[in-house]
Scaffold this motif. Structure first.
Motif, PDB file in Angstrom:
ATOM      1  N   THR A  41      26.398 -20.699  -5.705  1.00 50.73           N
ATOM      2  CA  THR A  41      27.742 -21.156  -6.027  1.00 50.73           C
ATOM      3  C   THR A  41      27.722 -22.460  -6.800  1.00 50.73           C
ATOM      4  N   CYS A  48      24.350 -15.226  -2.784  1.00 51.60           N
ATOM      5  CA  CYS A  48      25.190 -15.654  -3.896  1.00 51.60           C
ATOM      6  C   CYS A  48      25.047 -17.160  -4.060  1.00 51.60           C
ATOM      7  N   ASN A 100      38.127  -8.281 -11.194  1.00 49.42           N
ATOM      8  CA  ASN A 100      36.822  -8.892 -11.460  1.00 49.42           C
ATOM      9  C   ASN A 100      36.267  -8.189 -12.698  1.00 49.42           C
ATOM     10  N   THR A 126      31.260 -12.056  -4.133  1.00 43.92           N
ATOM     11  CA  THR A 126      32.190 -12.806  -4.974  1.00 43.92           C
ATOM     12  C   THR A 126      33.637 -12.521  -4.607  1.00 43.92           C
ATOM     13  N   LEU A 155      28.874 -17.421  -8.115  1.00 43.18           N
ATOM     14  CA  LEU A 155      30.299 -17.757  -8.139  1.00 43.18           C
ATOM     15  C   LEU A 155      30.436 -19.141  -8.744  1.00 43.18           C
ATOM     16  N   ARG A 182      28.752  -7.323  -5.287  1.00 41.48           N
ATOM     17  CA  ARG A 182      30.013  -7.903  -5.748  1.00 41.48           C
ATOM     18  C   ARG A 182      30.916  -8.328  -4.589  1.00 41.48           C
ATOM     19  N   GLY A 216      27.371  -9.856  -8.606  1.00 35.72           N
ATOM     20  CA  GLY A 216      27.662 -10.678  -7.442  1.00 35.72           C
ATOM     21  C   GLY A 216      26.687 -11.799  -7.194  1.00 35.72           C
ATOM     22  N   THR A 267      32.137 -15.030 -12.261  1.00 36.93           N
ATOM     23  CA  THR A 267      31.235 -14.403 -11.306  1.00 36.93           C
ATOM     24  C   THR A 267      30.093 -13.699 -12.015  1.00 36.93           C
TER      25      THR A 267
END
Length: 321
Positions: free
Chosen positions: A154, A152, A273, A102, A316, A99, A313, A309
């Protein structure tokens, strides 16, 4: 009515959270939701202790099977005394360092250095965003070389930072803080990682090594009762940031409302979050629903939503400003 509620709880978890992430847990949820005997056993526990991931984590912690529903059912029926003892004594304290990927775009653009407080910190593994490395999509790895690289994907205009934040103080508060130096407590955290997600297990163990080398300051207590005092211990020359992920959903609405009032009165930046409906003030400002993952969280800074999110994690999805 209680049985119907419990059945729906498992059915919803399987369809909304496990689907696409853990075939084993999706199968178990469907099986439990249709099994009167297992539902009756679950309903002997306090309502707050009937969560699917708590049951599945307890079975794994005790050495039971979770890949096949028939084997799982037989094992639970044979070992219900142990399971029903473990579940009330434990909590779903998933501590997912992923996480931090994010949280990073928000943490990096705040005035540096930072003093961090995590609410619902578990073992505090998300208090080390400056100790992990990050890879956003196919960009070069950002951050210190080491055993933990958080990936991650995006979408949208994500403000990917150029460097990790500077953290000069870190603390956490939890009703039952965990110590990764304790083998039994670390094993419980490992049991909460979903069975198909071996990358998360590897990441957890690597992050635990970092935390053991530099133990976080974790306070045992109720978040509403203790957050103001803990905030008062932060160094005054750093930007105080209070953050939390997948925590407030476990509080009744009046306690969430109290926490919101407390945060509005603290001299701190507030990063939340949480699932979309957990904070009504954040939800009211959302321009749209999540475009893909139905289990997406909403990332917000001072109650202003900035992104959807992945719950661990993994993605994003930045909102337009």
């Amino acid at each position: 009515m209680a049985e119907t509620t419990t059945a729906e709880r498992y059915r919803t978890f399987g369809e909304m959270e496990a689907r696409g992430h853990s075939p084993s847990y999706e199968r178990l949820c469907a099986g439990v939701a249709a099994d009167p005997e297992l539902l009756a056993l679950a309903d002997t526990l306090p309502a707050a202790k009937r969560q699917p991931n708590l049951l599945f984590g307890a079975v794994r912690f005790l050495g039971g099977p979770v890949h096949d529903f028939g084997a799982f059912r037989a094992w639970v029926l044979d070992h219900w005394t142990e399971v029903s003892t473990a579940m009330p004594a434990r909590s779903t304290q998933t501590n997912e360092p992923g996480r931090c990927a994010t949280l990073l775009p928000l943490l990096a653009r705040l005035p540096q250095p930072l003093a961090l407080i995590e609410v619902g910190a578990s073992a505090g593994l998300c208090l080390y965003p400056d100790r992990y490395a990050y890879r956003f999509d196919d960009r070069p790895v950002l951050g210190p070389a080491g055993p933990v690289v958080l990936t991650c994907r995006t979408s949208g205009a994500v403000p990917v930072p150029q460097q990790v934040p500077s953290v000069v103080w870190r603390a956490g508060i939890d009703l039952n803080p965990l110590d990764v130096a304790d083998a039994d407590q670390l094993r419980w955290l490992e049991a909460l990682v979903w069975p198909e997600q071996q990358d998360r297990l590897v990441r957890l163990r690597a992050a635990a090594r970092i935390a053991r080398a530099e133990p976080p300051h974790l306070v045992r207590g109720d978040l509403n009762a203790g957050i103001a005092d803990l905030a008062g211990q932060a160094p005054p020359d750093a930007t105080l940031v209070v953050f939390h992920s997948a925590v407030l959903a476990y509080l009744p609405q009046d306690e969430r409302d109290r926490f919101v009032r407390t945060m509005r009165g603290l001299p701190a930046r507030w990063i939340s979050n949480e699932a979309p409906g957990v904070l009504p003030g954040v939800a009211a400002r959302l321009p749209r629903s999540p475009s893909s993952d139905r289990g997406a969280f909403v990332l917000a800074l001072d109650e202003e939503p900035v992104a959807f999110t992945g719950p661990h994690g993994q993605f994003l999805d930045w909102l337009p400003e």
